[in-house]
Design a protein around this motif. Structure first.
Motif, short mmCIF file in Angstrom:
data_model
loop_
_atom_site.label_atom_id
_atom_site.label_comp_id
_atom_site.label_asym_id
_atom_site.label_seq_id
_atom_site.Cartn_x
_atom_site.Cartn_y
_atom_site.Cartn_z
N GLY A 152 0.79 -1.22 0.00
CA GLY A 152 0.00 0.00 0.00
C GLY A 152 0.82 1.27 0.00
O GLY A 152 0.28 2.37 -0.20
N VAL A 153 2.14 1.16 0.24
CA VAL A 153 3.01 2.33 0.23
C VAL A 153 4.20 2.13 -0.70
O VAL A 153 5.14 2.92 -0.69
N ALA A 154 4.15 1.06 -1.50
CA ALA A 154 5.31 0.70 -2.32
C ALA A 154 5.62 1.72 -3.40
O ALA A 154 6.75 1.79 -3.88
N TYR A 155 4.61 2.53 -3.78
CA TYR A 155 4.84 3.50 -4.84
C TYR A 155 5.59 4.74 -4.33
O TYR A 155 5.97 5.59 -5.12
N HIS A 156 5.80 4.85 -3.03
CA HIS A 156 6.59 5.96 -2.48
C HIS A 156 8.07 5.58 -2.49
O HIS A 156 8.42 4.46 -2.10
N PRO A 157 8.95 6.46 -2.90
CA PRO A 157 10.38 6.12 -2.94
C PRO A 157 10.96 5.87 -1.55
O PRO A 157 11.90 5.10 -1.40
N ASP A 158 10.41 6.52 -0.52
CA ASP A 158 10.90 6.32 0.84
C ASP A 158 9.70 6.26 1.79
O ASP A 158 9.34 7.26 2.42
N PRO A 159 9.05 5.08 1.92
CA PRO A 159 7.83 5.00 2.73
C PRO A 159 8.07 5.06 4.23
O PRO A 159 7.15 5.32 4.99
N GLY A 160 9.30 4.82 4.69
CA GLY A 160 9.58 4.87 6.12
C GLY A 160 9.02 3.68 6.86
O GLY A 160 8.56 2.70 6.27
N ARG A 161 9.06 3.75 8.19
CA ARG A 161 8.61 2.65 9.04
C ARG A 161 7.10 2.49 8.96
O ARG A 161 6.35 3.46 9.02
N THR A 162 6.65 1.24 8.81
CA THR A 162 5.23 0.93 8.80
C THR A 162 4.91 -0.01 9.95
O THR A 162 5.59 -1.02 10.14
N LEU A 163 3.90 0.34 10.73
CA LEU A 163 3.43 -0.50 11.84
C LEU A 163 2.07 -1.06 11.51
O LEU A 163 1.29 -0.46 10.77
N TRP A 164 1.75 -2.23 12.08
CA TRP A 164 0.40 -2.77 11.91
C TRP A 164 0.02 -3.63 13.11
O TRP A 164 0.88 -4.11 13.84
N ARG A 165 -1.28 -3.78 13.29
CA ARG A 165 -1.81 -4.60 14.37
C ARG A 165 -3.14 -5.20 13.94
O ARG A 165 -3.96 -4.51 13.34
N LEU A 166 -3.34 -6.45 14.25
CA LEU A 166 -4.59 -7.12 13.95
C LEU A 166 -5.39 -7.28 15.24
O LEU A 166 -4.92 -7.90 16.18
N ASP A 167 -6.58 -6.69 15.29
CA ASP A 167 -7.49 -6.84 16.43
C ASP A 167 -8.60 -7.80 16.03
O ASP A 167 -9.41 -7.50 15.15
N ALA A 168 -8.61 -8.98 16.65
CA ALA A 168 -9.59 -10.01 16.30
C ALA A 168 -10.37 -10.44 17.53
O ALA A 168 -10.63 -11.63 17.73
N ASP A 169 -10.76 -9.47 18.38
CA ASP A 169 -11.59 -9.80 19.53
C ASP A 169 -12.88 -10.49 19.08
O ASP A 169 -13.35 -11.43 19.71
N ASN A 170 -13.45 -9.97 17.99
CA ASN A 170 -14.58 -10.61 17.34
C ASN A 170 -14.05 -11.31 16.09
O ASN A 170 -13.74 -10.64 15.10
#
Length: 269
Positions: A33-51
């Motif tokens: 989702g950010v690959a088209y940027h020459p310098d996307p920087g640090r990307t964080l993610w989290r999956l919340d699956a309480d439901n």
């Protein structure tokens, strides 16, 4: 300029199941989702699956993302505002942080410790130790497995990240089966800190290794111990808290750990 995104996932889709079963595949889809940027920087993610029927993916990217491909692969194919992804500029929240503010928080992290003498070393750890000398024994990173040690790991780090944990009222009981650690810095009766472990997991998966030019060179087994923390915090250092929000807390950030999110606490009434 960082952005916070929230993407509802459709768990029965084939593409979603692939992402849910492989942190490496999920990380690759998010980076797309950010690959088209020459310098996307640090990307964080989290999956919340309480439901489990309505899991949500949260990301923090340093540039504005385009998750069209990810949504086509794993999102909901319905015209419902609650099923659509949202992307918000994170800068206003970061700029308005002030000491003394209180927020509800959530964090999935990988609580670890470093030791030179693991009780049950893996074959790789045993080989590294055997190849070393006593004077230069290697340090091994091990995940904390118990709720007590995971809470201790988290509470020992909050101050350097610009916040402190609120305490529960004396009349309020902790969550059943989970006892938050006492605040030993308080004189007299130690109040309970408002933090609890909402979920724990041990992820085991194969990571693809690549060489020059992206050619596959093999696979390696990866094990990540995770804990999801939730509670209420008070801001003590807005700069350090903002840094934690956009750079993450702890290790294993590529595998869904480190993303801290804030929300206004619910009214007691």
């Amino acid at each position: 300029m960082p952005y916070l995104s929230r993407i509802p996932l459709a768990p029965l889709r084939t593409g979603t199941r692939k992402l849910l079963n492989s942190p490496q595949a999920m990380h690759a889809a998010i980076l797309g989702g950010v690959a088209y940027h020459p310098d996307p920087g640090r990307t964080l993610w989290r999956l919340d699956a309480d439901n489990p029927h309505r899991p949500h993916l949260y990301t923090v990217t340093q540039v504005e993302p385009d998750f069209t491909a990810l949504v086509e692969q794993a999102g909901w194919a319905v015209d419902n505002p609650h099923a659509k992804p949202t992307v918000a500029d994170y800068k206003p929240l970061l700029a308005n942080l002030e000491a003394g503010q209180t927020y509800a928080f959530r964090l999935t992290a990988s609580p670890v410790q470093n030791t030179r003498t693991p009780q049950k070393p893996t074959p790789d750890q045993a080989a590294r130790t055997a190849a070393s000398t006593k004077e230069r024994a290697p340090s091994h990173r091990l995940g904390h497995r118990t709720t007590h040690h995971q809470l201790a790991w988290f509470t020992s780090r909050v101050h350097k990240h610009g916040f402190e944990l609120l305490t529960l009222p004396n009349t309020q009981d902790p969550a059943p089966g989970i006892l938050p650690l006492p605040n030993t810095d308080t004189s007299g009766a130690d109040p309970l800190l408002d933090v609890r472990v909402m979920a724990r997991d041990r992820l085991v998966f194969n990571k693809t290794l690549t060489g020059p030019g992206g050619a596959k060179t093999g696979t390696t087994k990866v094990t990540v111990t995770t804990a999801s923390f939730a509670g209420t915090l008070r801001v003590t250092d807005p700069v350090e808290l903002a840094r934690a929000l956009i750079t993450g807390i702890g290790s294993a950030k590529a595998y869904g750990c480190g993303l801290l999110t804030l929300a206004h606490p619910r009214s007691n009434q």
